[in-house]
Design an enzyme around this catalytic site. Sequence first.
Site, short mmCIF file in Angstrom:
data_model
loop_
_atom_site.label_atom_id
_atom_site.label_comp_id
_atom_site.label_asym_id
_atom_site.label_seq_id
_atom_site.Cartn_x
_atom_site.Cartn_y
_atom_site.Cartn_z
N HIS A 67 0.87 -6.82 -8.68
CA HIS A 67 0.51 -6.12 -7.82
C HIS A 67 -0.72 -6.15 -7.29
CE1 HIS A 67 -0.70 -2.09 -6.34
NE2 HIS A 67 0.59 -1.70 -6.01
N ASP A 107 -0.53 3.73 -6.68
CA ASP A 107 0.25 3.15 -5.82
C ASP A 107 1.69 2.63 -6.22
OD1 ASP A 107 0.13 1.84 -2.84
OD2 ASP A 107 0.50 0.16 -4.20
#
Length: 332
Positions: free
Chosen positions: A138, A291
């Site tokens: 990520h 997120d």
Amino acid sequence: MTDTDMIQLPIQKFLGPFIAKKRTPSVQKKYEEIGGGSPILKWTNLQGKLMCKKLDEISPETAPHKHYVAFRYVNPLTDEALQQVEADNVERVVLFSQYPQYSCATSGSSFNAIFSHFQNKPLPSSIKWSIIDRWSIHPFLIKTFADNIAKKLKEFPENIRSKVIIVFSAHSLPIKAVNRGDPYPSEVGATVQGVMTELGYRNPFILTWQSKVGPVPWLGPFTDEAIEGYVKQGLKNFLLVPIAFVNEHIETLHEMDIEYCHDLRKKVGAELMHRVEAPNDHTLFIDALADIVSRHLRNNERITPKFLLRCPHCTNNKCYDSKQWFQKLCSA
Ligand SMILES: C=CC1=C(C)c2cc3[nH]c(cc4nc(cc5[nH]c(cc1n2)c(C)c5CCC(=O)O)C(CCC(=O)O)=C4C)c(C)c3C=C
Ligand code: FES
Ligand SMILES: [Fe+2]
């Protein structure tokens, strides 16, 4: 040491408790030396709280958000956490592994424990469930590590800074698990490459493995031996990075800080050895968690094909049953 999803030992029923009992006094001493216990629950709760606060802001349509912590071997145990989830009458649950890189020994064992909790009960289909099983590259996770490394490199004198070896150190796995096809080593490697890409490959770096337990062979090179090897080659400045841990605990505070940066440095004659902090409550890391969850919710993701794929040489029936069950759960 008795969890057969985590490790398989010869005559495990006897050897498991034997190793655990034998280790207890020395491990107790280590926990004493880092303040009398592990801070992992404190950090995990803080991360959960901050993530939910951020989620309430960026995903108001799915608010309010609440986190639960489910540990595998100490309180709050997975059973208790799930009981609490059910008692709270929630609508929607995201099972979010806090290991960025997936191993059947860690994340897999926890998912199997969730399956075991419900195994003899009806499918809990009044709640909508989904799984976030891995997130090794990520972008905000990568940026968190890169930012912490860049900051820590500044603590080395300018004339040696670019020569400092960045030692990415992850918890090792038994070789048997690696050869079974456990995805963890390659996912840890992916995180390392992501971080080095972000840093522009400015420093020499190596991925090493730490925290071997018990008598079976484990994946190397081992962190301490690798450092010793480099010192023998005349390379003496190191920056250790805990690349598979998201917060501080015994492996960072004791093994990395005391056993490597202090004791080993002296023993092998290294010069400077520092350790990068774990992601902890770094703003970018909290942004990463929020997120990951908000995108997952927005895209209505439930379960990934990779999660459903067992290791090519898996012989653990529980993995089969558990994955079948999760497939049903996440399509209900
Ligand atoms: C991050 C990944 C981890 C992997 C992979 C892993 C594998 C693994 N661990 C053991 C046995 C023990 N682990 C212990 C502590 C511990 N392990 C991890 C993470 C991974 N383990 C963490 C974050 C911690 C620290 C927890 C804390 O302090 O809060 C321990 C207890 C401590 C000790 O005795 O040294 C044991 C035992 C095995 C067998 C294994 C195999 C795949
Ligand atoms: S050991 Fe990896 S899926 Fe069973
Ligand atoms: Fe462990």
